[in-house]
Write a protein that holds these residues in place. Structure first.
Motif, mmCIF file in Angstrom:
data_model
loop_
_atom_site.group_PDB
_atom_site.id
_atom_site.type_symbol
_atom_site.label_atom_id
_atom_site.label_comp_id
_atom_site.label_asym_id
_atom_site.label_seq_id
_atom_site.Cartn_x
_atom_site.Cartn_y
_atom_site.Cartn_z
ATOM 1 N N ALA A 145 1.093 -1.194 -0.051
ATOM 2 C CA ALA A 145 0.152 0.068 0.079
ATOM 3 C C ALA A 145 0.891 1.228 0.004
ATOM 4 N N LEU A 146 1.834 1.260 0.796
ATOM 5 C CA LEU A 146 2.851 2.604 0.993
ATOM 6 C C LEU A 146 3.286 2.716 -0.465
ATOM 7 N N GLY A 147 4.027 1.420 -0.865
ATOM 8 C CA GLY A 147 4.429 1.589 -2.215
ATOM 9 C C GLY A 147 3.698 2.187 -3.526
ATOM 10 N N SER A 148 2.617 1.860 -3.417
ATOM 11 C CA SER A 148 1.420 2.101 -4.273
ATOM 12 C C SER A 148 1.099 3.720 -4.174
ATOM 13 N N ILE A 149 1.207 4.056 -2.865
ATOM 14 C CA ILE A 149 1.014 5.569 -2.776
ATOM 15 C C ILE A 149 2.253 6.298 -3.391
ATOM 16 N N VAL A 150 3.381 5.915 -2.967
ATOM 17 C CA VAL A 150 4.746 6.804 -3.493
ATOM 18 C C VAL A 150 4.309 6.687 -5.011
ATOM 19 N N VAL A 151 4.251 5.311 -5.543
ATOM 20 C CA VAL A 151 4.194 5.468 -7.153
ATOM 21 C C VAL A 151 3.272 6.147 -7.787
ATOM 22 N N ALA A 152 2.102 6.286 -7.126
ATOM 23 C CA ALA A 152 0.875 7.236 -7.416
ATOM 24 C C ALA A 152 1.298 8.812 -7.426
ATOM 25 N N ALA A 153 2.006 9.082 -6.431
ATOM 26 C CA ALA A 153 2.228 10.462 -6.234
ATOM 27 C C ALA A 153 3.239 10.703 -7.322
ATOM 28 N N THR A 154 4.377 9.654 -7.538
ATOM 29 C CA THR A 154 5.384 10.425 -8.440
ATOM 30 C C THR A 154 4.904 10.430 -9.751
ATOM 31 N N VAL A 155 3.703 9.390 -10.173
ATOM 32 C CA VAL A 155 3.358 9.487 -11.339
ATOM 33 C C VAL A 155 2.501 10.937 -11.858
ATOM 34 N N LEU A 156 1.801 11.181 -10.641
ATOM 35 C CA LEU A 156 0.962 12.534 -10.731
ATOM 36 C C LEU A 156 1.881 13.692 -10.822
ATOM 37 N N LEU A 157 3.078 13.493 -10.332
ATOM 38 C CA LEU A 157 3.914 14.508 -10.398
ATOM 39 C C LEU A 157 4.291 14.696 -11.884
ATOM 40 N N VAL A 158 4.817 13.457 -12.463
ATOM 41 C CA VAL A 158 5.300 13.502 -13.809
ATOM 42 C C VAL A 158 4.368 14.116 -14.923
ATOM 43 N N LEU A 159 2.998 13.538 -14.469
ATOM 44 C CA LEU A 159 1.919 14.001 -15.558
ATOM 45 C C LEU A 159 1.640 15.516 -15.267
ATOM 46 N N LEU A 160 1.761 16.053 -14.161
ATOM 47 C CA LEU A 160 1.751 17.674 -14.028
ATOM 48 C C LEU A 160 3.035 18.170 -15.009
ATOM 49 N N ARG A 161 3.879 17.890 -14.533
ATOM 50 C CA ARG A 161 5.289 18.164 -15.065
ATOM 51 C C ARG A 161 5.004 18.329 -16.754
ATOM 52 N N ARG A 162 4.425 17.121 -17.508
ATOM 53 C CA ARG A 162 4.334 17.290 -18.720
ATOM 54 C C ARG A 162 3.321 18.137 -19.359
ATOM 55 N N SER A 163 2.273 18.193 -18.513
ATOM 56 C CA SER A 163 1.200 19.012 -18.695
ATOM 57 C C SER A 163 1.873 20.537 -18.770
ATOM 58 N N ASP A 164 2.352 20.999 -17.778
ATOM 59 C CA ASP A 164 3.044 22.468 -17.789
ATOM 60 C C ASP A 164 4.156 22.550 -18.999
ATOM 61 N N ALA A 165 4.766 21.562 -19.307
ATOM 62 C CA ALA A 165 5.801 21.682 -20.465
ATOM 63 C C ALA A 165 4.796 21.710 -21.935
ATOM 64 N N ARG A 166 3.943 21.144 -22.038
ATOM 65 C CA ARG A 166 2.952 21.464 -23.187
ATOM 66 C C ARG A 166 2.281 22.720 -23.431
#
Length: 484
Positions: A170-191
Motif C-alpha cells: 500500500a505504501l509503495g502504491s501511494i509513492v508510485v501514484a504520487a510520483t506518476v501524478l507529479l510526472v503528468l503535471l510536469r508534462r502538462s506544464d511543458a505542453r
C-alpha cells in the motif's frame, strides 16, 4: 428512656436494616485489565444504589476511593436485559444480563441478593482494592465499605508480528501514484509552455510523497479498521464485521450527552477565542499606544509555554489545597461537581487559546488600509460604526478560516481535558465522564477498554462530522467569495 439511648437504638436499627454487602472478587485469569466482582447483598428498602469504589490501597471511607461504577436499585418489570455486547460494561443479575433503563444504566430489582460486574481499566500486576457501598436516594453511604483485594495478572501481550507485505504494498502504491501524478503535471506544464517552473515539481515531490505516506495511509488504515473486530487481543488478526462498530457507536450509553458537551465545548471556546482575541487585537492596535511589544509579549506567554505544562499548573492551582483555594481561604473541589468541572475546563482552554487568535487578528488589522479609517474620521463616522461597517467586513476573509480552524482545534483539544480531569467526574457505568469530549472518550475506548475497531469507527464519525460542519460553515459564510 433517655435521648442518648433512643439515638443508640435508632442507629442500631439502621445498621441492622442495611447489612454491608459481601463482595467476592474473582481474579480474571484470562482477561486483560479486567476483574469480575460477585456481590452478595442483603435486600433493604433504604438502598437506592450500590456504588463500586476502587483504590490502590485499602480504605475505610468511600470518599477515599474512586467511583468506578454504580448499580441502581429499582423496579425492573418494564425493563429489558441488555446483552453485554451492546455495552462496554458486562453486568449480570440472577445469572442473566442485567436490566437497563432508557439511559442504559444497570438496575437490579429490590429483592436481588446477588449480581456481578466486570470492572475494566484495572492495571495488570498491581494489587487494587474494591469496595461496594450501599447509598440512599440522596447519595449518602448507608454502611462503611469492606474493600477486598482485586488483581489481574494478565500482562500486556503483543500479538505475533503481522504480515507487513500488504502494508508495504500500500505504501509503495501511494509513492508510485504520487510520483506518476507529479510526472503528468510536469508534462502538462511543458505542453502549455510553462517552462519557468520546470523545477517546481521536484521541489514539492518530497513533501507530497511524505504527506501521502504519513497522512493519507494512516487515515485509510483507520477507516478500514473501523469495519473490523480489532481489539487488544486481535490487532493484526482482525476480521471484517461490516457496520457493527458504527451501530455500537450510536447505541453507546451517553453518546448524545458527550456529543452535546463536545459541541458546547467547541462553540464556547471558539467564540471566546475569537471574541476576546479580536478585542485585545483592537486594543493593542490603537494609534498612540505605548508599549505594544511588551503587552503582546506578555499576552502571548500562555501560547508560548507548552500546553501540557500550563494545564498541569492549572490542575495544581485548582486542587482543594491549591493556590486558588489558598487565596480564597476555601477548600472547594472544582472537579467534584459535573457542571463546575465543565466550566473550569472550558475557562482553562479559553485562557490557552486567546493569545493565538489575538496575534492572528492583530496581524490582519495591521494589514487594513489606514486611509479608509482616516476618511471615516473626517466624515464623522463613530468608532462603533467604523467597527461594524469597515473593520468586520474587511476582516471576514481572515476571521472565517481562523474561526473554522479554532473550532476544529477545540473540537479535538485532547490535552486540556485529559490532563485536568481525564473526563471525570463519573456520570454512569460504562458511559463517558462528565467532562469527556469525543476525542478523550475515543482514547478511553481504544487504550483502556481495548476496542480498537470501535475507536476507529468513532474517529470516522468525528471526521465526517467535522467535514460536514466545515463545508456548511464555509458555504454559509461565503468566505471564498469575500476573499476573491
Amino acid at each position: 428512656m433517655s435521648a442518648g439511648l433512643l439515638l443508640a437504638a435508632w442507629l442500631g436499627l439502621l445498621a441492622a436494616a442495611v447489612e454491608p454487602p459481601a463482595v467476592t472478587v474473582v481474579e480474571a485469569d484470562a482477561a486483560y485489565r479486567q476483574v469480575r466482582i460477585a456481590v452478595t447483598v442483603e435486600p433493604s428498602d433504604t438502598v437506592a444504589a450500590w456504588e463500586i469504589r476502587v483504590a490502590p490501597e485499602t480504605f475505610s471511607d468511600s470518599t477515599d476511593a474512586m467511583l468506578h461504577g454504580r448499580v441502581l436499585v429499582g423496579a425492573t418489570g418494564s425493563l429489558e436485559r441488555v446483552p453485554p455486547e451492546l455495552a462496554f460494561d458486562d453486568c449480570t443479575s440472577d445469572g442473566q444480563p442485567i436490566h437497563r433503563d432508557a439511559l442504559q444504566r444497570p438496575i437490579v430489582a429490590p429483592g436481588t441478593t446477588r449480581w456481578t460486574c466486570l470492572l475494566t481499566g484495572m492495571r495488570p500486576g498491581v494489587d487494587q482494592w474494591v469496595g461496594v457501598v450501599p447509598v440512599d436516594a440522596a447519595g449518602m453511604a448507608l454502611a462503611p465499605p469492606q474493600p477486598v483485594r482485586a488483581r489481574t495478572d494478565v500482562p500486556d501481550v503483543r500479538p505475533a508480528p503481522p504480515d507487513t507485505r500488504p502494508v508495504l504494498l500500500a505504501l509503495g502504491s501511494i509513492v508510485v501514484a504520487a510520483t506518476v501524478l507529479l510526472v503528468l503535471l510536469r508534462r502538462s506544464d511543458a505542453r502549455r509552455g510553462r517552462t519557468r517552473s520546470r523545477l517546481a515539481h521536484p521541489y514539492v515531490a518530497p513533501a507530497l510523497i511524505a504527506l501521502a505516506t504519513l497522512t493519507f495511509y494512516p487515515i485509510l488504515y483507520g477507516i478500514g479498521l473501523a469495519f473490523t473486530d480489532a481489539d487488544q487481543s486481535r490487532l493484526g488478526d482482525e476480521s471484517f464485521i461490516g457496520l457493527a462498530n458504527f451501530l455500537t457507536v450510536f447505541t453507546t450509553p451517553g453518546i448524545w450527552r458527550v456529543t452535546g458537551f463536545t459541541m458546547v465545548w467547541a462553540v464556547a471556546n471558539t467564540a471566546a477565542h475569537v471574541g476576546l482575541g479580536l478585542l485585545l487585537a483592537i486594543a493593542l492596535n490603537r494609534r498612540g499606544l505605548r508599549g505594544k511589544v511588551a503587552y503582546r509579549t506578555i499576552l502571548l506567554l500562555p501560547w508560548a509555554i507548552p500546553a501540557y505544562i500550563s494545564v498541569l499548573a492549572w490542575n495544581g492551582m485548582l486542587q482543594p489545597d491549591g493556590l486558588i483555594n489558598s487565596v480564597l481561604g476555601t477548600q472547594i473541589d472544582f472537579f467534584d461537581d459535573p457542571m463546575a468541572a465543565r466550566i473550569v475546563v472550558i475557562l482553562v482552554n479559553i485562557w490557552l487559546g486567546v493569545p493565538f487568535m489575538m496575534m492572528t487578528l492583530s496581524g490582519a488589522l495591521q494589514a487594513l488600509s489606514s486611509d479608509m479609517f482616516e476618511a471615516a474620521d473626517v466624515d464623522g463616522v463613530s468608532r462603533w460604526d467604523q467597527f461594524r461597517y469597515l473593520t468586520l467586513p474587511n476582516l471576514k476573509s481572515t476571521m472565517v478560516p481562523v474561526s473554522l480552524l479554532g473550532f476544529i482545534w477545540s473540537f479535538n483539544a485532547f490535552v486540556t481535558i485529559y490532563l485536568l480531569t481525564r473526563g471525570q467526574p463519573y456520570v454512569g457505568f460504562g458511559e463517558p465522564g462528565a467532562t469527556d469530549i469525543l476525542v478523550t472518550y475515543v482514547f478511553t475506548v481504544a487504550f483502556e477498554y481495548g476496542h480498537y475497531g470501535v475507536a476507529a469507527a468513532w474517529s470516522v464519525a468525528i471526521f465526517l462530522l467535522l467535514v460536514g460542519f466545515s463545508w456548511a460553515y464555509l458555504k454559509q459564510t461565503r468566505a471564498t467569495e469575500s476573499a476573491a
